[in-house]
Design a protein around this motif. Structure first.
Motif, mmCIF file in Angstrom:
data_model
loop_
_atom_site.group_PDB
_atom_site.id
_atom_site.type_symbol
_atom_site.label_atom_id
_atom_site.label_comp_id
_atom_site.label_asym_id
_atom_site.label_seq_id
_atom_site.Cartn_x
_atom_site.Cartn_y
_atom_site.Cartn_z
ATOM 1 N N SER A 1 5.809 6.353 -8.114
ATOM 2 C CA SER A 1 4.573 7.183 -8.624
ATOM 3 C C SER A 1 4.187 8.496 -7.933
ATOM 4 C CB SER A 1 3.328 6.114 -8.084
ATOM 5 O OG SER A 1 3.515 4.930 -8.687
ATOM 6 N N GLU B 1 1.008 -1.461 -0.133
ATOM 7 C CA GLU B 1 -0.036 0.085 0.012
ATOM 8 C C GLU B 1 0.989 1.134 0.054
ATOM 9 O OE1 GLU B 1 -4.206 -1.474 2.071
ATOM 10 O OE2 GLU B 1 -2.622 -0.380 3.509
ATOM 11 N N LEU C 1 -2.646 5.821 -1.855
ATOM 12 C CA LEU C 1 -2.644 6.077 -3.165
ATOM 13 C C LEU C 1 -2.690 4.717 -4.218
ATOM 14 C CD1 LEU C 1 -0.213 8.932 -3.135
ATOM 15 C CD2 LEU C 1 -2.415 8.898 -3.115
ATOM 16 N N ILE C 2 -1.841 3.697 -3.612
ATOM 17 C CA ILE C 2 -2.001 2.537 -4.432
ATOM 18 C C ILE C 2 -2.114 1.491 -3.698
ATOM 19 C CG2 ILE C 2 -0.265 1.038 -5.544
ATOM 20 C CD1 ILE C 2 1.231 3.561 -6.600
ATOM 21 N N GLU D 1 -2.753 9.242 3.309
ATOM 22 C CA GLU D 1 -3.825 8.772 1.880
ATOM 23 C C GLU D 1 -3.163 7.673 1.278
ATOM 24 O OE1 GLU D 1 -5.629 11.042 -2.103
ATOM 25 O OE2 GLU D 1 -3.910 11.988 -1.137
ATOM 26 N N GLY E 1 3.388 11.270 -5.522
ATOM 27 C CA GLY E 1 3.042 11.303 -4.248
ATOM 28 C C GLY E 1 3.300 10.361 -3.210
ATOM 29 N N VAL E 2 3.760 9.379 -3.541
ATOM 30 C CA VAL E 2 4.119 8.062 -2.783
ATOM 31 C C VAL E 2 5.311 8.491 -1.615
ATOM 32 C CG1 VAL E 2 4.808 5.774 -2.299
ATOM 33 C CG2 VAL E 2 3.079 6.378 -4.164
ATOM 34 N N PHE F 1 1.483 5.109 0.358
ATOM 35 C CA PHE F 1 0.666 6.404 1.119
ATOM 36 C C PHE F 1 1.306 7.502 0.748
ATOM 37 C CE2 PHE F 1 -0.309 2.636 3.789
ATOM 38 C CZ PHE F 1 -1.732 2.725 3.940
ATOM 39 N N GLY F 2 0.466 8.642 0.682
ATOM 40 C CA GLY F 2 0.933 9.919 0.492
ATOM 41 C C GLY F 2 0.919 10.553 1.498
#
Ligand SMILES: [Zn+2]
Length: 153
Positions: free
Chosen positions: A130, A101, A110-111, A108, A132-133, A103-104
């Protein structure tokens, strides 16, 4: 290697072993003989069922990362073990059903995708590329529990 797998902090593991309480919550912890594979969130090795002793406690994997906590149950070996500090992906985790997983900001999500056990390094490189990760959590795809975090190296 472009990433580092980070186990739970050693002071958390030490605290729960010494007090039998979750260091972040003060909830009672629980010790018994392993009935499943775990893994231990400190050494990131799977348990020997019906042999290894383990402690179950509540852990917030977002401490210092997000203002919104994400408490959940985790296991560690009851006896002191060595925190995972290897390069690359922990060998004992490869065969387990896991999710990545990404996270940003403010945790948040994201994936979320199943771990591709034959292409883990490339998969993590792609997730970290990716937008924002900031970090990646490894979660059990069946029990849902937090296993470890992955940071950029
Ligand atoms: Zn361990």
């Amino acid at each position: 290697m472009s990433y580092k797998v980070v186990p739970i902090p050693s002071e958390i593991a030490r605290g729960v072993r010494e007090t039998m309480r979750a260091p972040q919550y003060q909830h009672p912890a629980f010790a018994d003989v392993a009935k499943g594979y775990g893994p231990c969130r400190q050494c990131l090795k799977t348990f020997v069922r019906d042999a290894d002793e383990r402690i179950l406690f509540t852990y917030n994997s977002f401490e210092n990362l997000s203002p919104l906590p994400l408490p959940g149950p985790v296991f560690i070996h009851k006896n002191e073990c060595r925190a995972y500090d290897g390069d690359g992906f922990p060998p004992d985790l490869v065969a387990l059903p896991l999710l990545f997983e990404g996270f940003g900001r403010d945790s948040e999500l994201l994936i979320r995708e199943p771990v591709e056990k034959d292409a883990i390094d490339a998969q993590l490189a792609r997730i970290f590329a990716s937008a924002g990760v900031r970090y990646v959590n490894i979660r059990n795809a069946e029990a849902g529990c937090f296993v470890a975090r992955v940071d950029r190296a």
